[in-house]
Design a protein around this motif. Structure first.
Motif, PDB file in Angstrom:
ATOM      1  N   SER A   1      62.986 -16.620 -26.098  1.00 17.03           N
ATOM      2  CA  SER A   1      62.536 -17.375 -24.939  1.00 17.03           C
ATOM      3  C   SER A   1      62.542 -16.483 -23.704  1.00 17.03           C
ATOM      4  CB  SER A   1      63.453 -18.584 -24.704  1.00 17.03           C
ATOM      5  OG  SER A   1      63.077 -19.292 -23.551  1.00 17.03           O
ATOM      6  N   MET A   2      61.526 -16.696 -22.864  1.00 21.41           N
ATOM      7  CA  MET A   2      61.444 -15.903 -21.640  1.00 21.41           C
ATOM      8  C   MET A   2      60.645 -16.680 -20.598  1.00 21.41           C
ATOM      9  SD  MET A   2      60.098 -12.005 -21.283  1.00 21.41           S
ATOM     10  CE  MET A   2      60.011 -11.182 -19.693  1.00 21.41           C
ATOM     11  N   GLU A   3      61.136 -16.703 -19.383  1.00 19.95           N
ATOM     12  CA  GLU A   3      60.437 -17.378 -18.286  1.00 19.95           C
ATOM     13  C   GLU A   3      59.357 -16.441 -17.744  1.00 19.95           C
ATOM     14  OE1 GLU A   3      58.672 -19.474 -16.096  1.00 19.95           O
ATOM     15  OE2 GLU A   3      60.445 -20.588 -16.811  1.00 19.95           O
ATOM     16  N   MET A   4      58.093 -16.800 -17.978  1.00 23.84           N
ATOM     17  CA  MET A   4      56.991 -15.904 -17.618  1.00 23.84           C
ATOM     18  C   MET A   4      56.130 -16.420 -16.473  1.00 23.84           C
ATOM     19  SD  MET A   4      55.800 -14.265 -21.249  1.00 23.84           S
ATOM     20  CE  MET A   4      55.731 -15.814 -22.178  1.00 23.84           C
ATOM     21  N   THR A   5      56.425 -17.615 -15.961  1.00 31.43           N
ATOM     22  CA  THR A   5      55.609 -18.151 -14.865  1.00 31.43           C
ATOM     23  C   THR A   5      55.608 -17.236 -13.640  1.00 31.43           C
ATOM     24  OG1 THR A   5      56.032 -20.403 -15.641  1.00 31.43           O
ATOM     25  CG2 THR A   5      55.183 -20.147 -13.405  1.00 31.43           C
TER      26      THR A   5
ATOM     27  N   CYS B   1      65.907 -13.492 -17.207  1.00 25.38           N
ATOM     28  CA  CYS B   1      64.857 -14.452 -17.545  1.00 25.38           C
ATOM     29  C   CYS B   1      64.576 -14.571 -19.039  1.00 25.38           C
ATOM     30  CB  CYS B   1      63.549 -14.108 -16.821  1.00 25.38           C
ATOM     31  SG  CYS B   1      62.853 -12.493 -17.227  1.00 25.38           S
TER      32      CYS B   1
END
Length: 252
Positions: free
Chosen positions: A111-115, A101
């Protein structure tokens, strides 16, 4: 929301034996977290699991398929041990691997998907991330430290309480004494006091912690560096008590 990192030097025999976990320390930390787990995101270091593999394969200096695989497998093994101990101790912990992620560029997490992490916290789960190898736009792959993850998550999700549980009493001065507070008034002197870790650390040791937390201070987010080896220190941090060294920008 609280973000807490437990260092690899706390959880493992980082400089003496590869892939050896300090289970008594891990179990004690789990017992301190369990009644205070609401709103918590946990990150742990790679310790004697990830660092030796990353250094051995030159991850971050040259792309190596074997380096990515071996480093990631190693840190995931530690993550499984940590998550299992937390669950046994009553913490609703779930593993989250940065490799799947996060993206770096030139060795820096960008960048990192934190949702999904946010949804986990909102529903009472404790996401447990770890220092990891991630894909890098420039280098192919790079090591992203737990310290960098803490800073990125805290900024991205607006955490109000950030801590680094280390094997030291806090950020130390030239005489080994704990510095009570790092601010704009002493940050340059602190940078002279802290030194890079030895050859067993692929991510910068205390130098990396200070720099990541100072970036957070610039965003108005205060943080603490303290010894997670001291019984009760993790609980004290999660309860909002002062521990170790406070890092903040007093002018914001």
């Amino acid at each position: 929301m609280k973000v807490l990192k437990i260092g690899g030097s706390v959880l493992t025999e980082k400089h003496t034996e590869e892939k050896k976990v300090r289970m008594e320390v891990l179990d004690r930390i789990a017992s301190e977290i369990a009644p205070r787990a609401d709103g918590l995101i946990l990150v742990h270091g790679a310790g004697s699991f990830g660092h030796p593999e990353a250094i051995r394969h030159g991850v971050g200096r040259r792309f190596s398929t074997e380096g990515v695989l071996k480093t990631h497998q190693s840190v995931c093994l530690l993550n499984r041990i940590v998550v299992s101990a937390l669950v046994r101790g009553g913490v609703p912990a779930v593993p989250v691997s940065p490799l799947g992620c996060a993206i770096a560029d030139g060795g820096r997490l960008v960048s990192m998907e934190m949702t999904p992490i946010l949804h986990m916290v909102e529903r009472g789960l404790v996401p447990v991330l770890h220092g990891d190898v991630v894909m890098d736009r420039t280098l192919g792959a790079a090591v992203v430290s737990g310290d960098a993850l803490v800073a990125h998550i805290a900024k991205g999700l607006g955490a109000h309480h950030v801590g680094m549980g280390t094997s030291a009493q806090g950020v130390l001065d030239a005489h080994g004494r704990t510095i009570p507070e790092v601010t704009e008034h002493n940050i340059e002197q602190v940078r002279q006091w802290v030194r890079p870790s030895g050859g067993g650390d692929a991510t910068g040791g205390m130098v990396g912690k200070v720099e990541e937390l100072w970036r957070l201070a610039g965003e108005g987010i205060e943080s603490w560096v303290f010894s997670a080896l001291d019984e009760g220190a993790v609980a004290a941090f999660l309860d909002g008590h002062p521990v170790g060294t406070r890092v903040r920008n007093v002018e914001l």
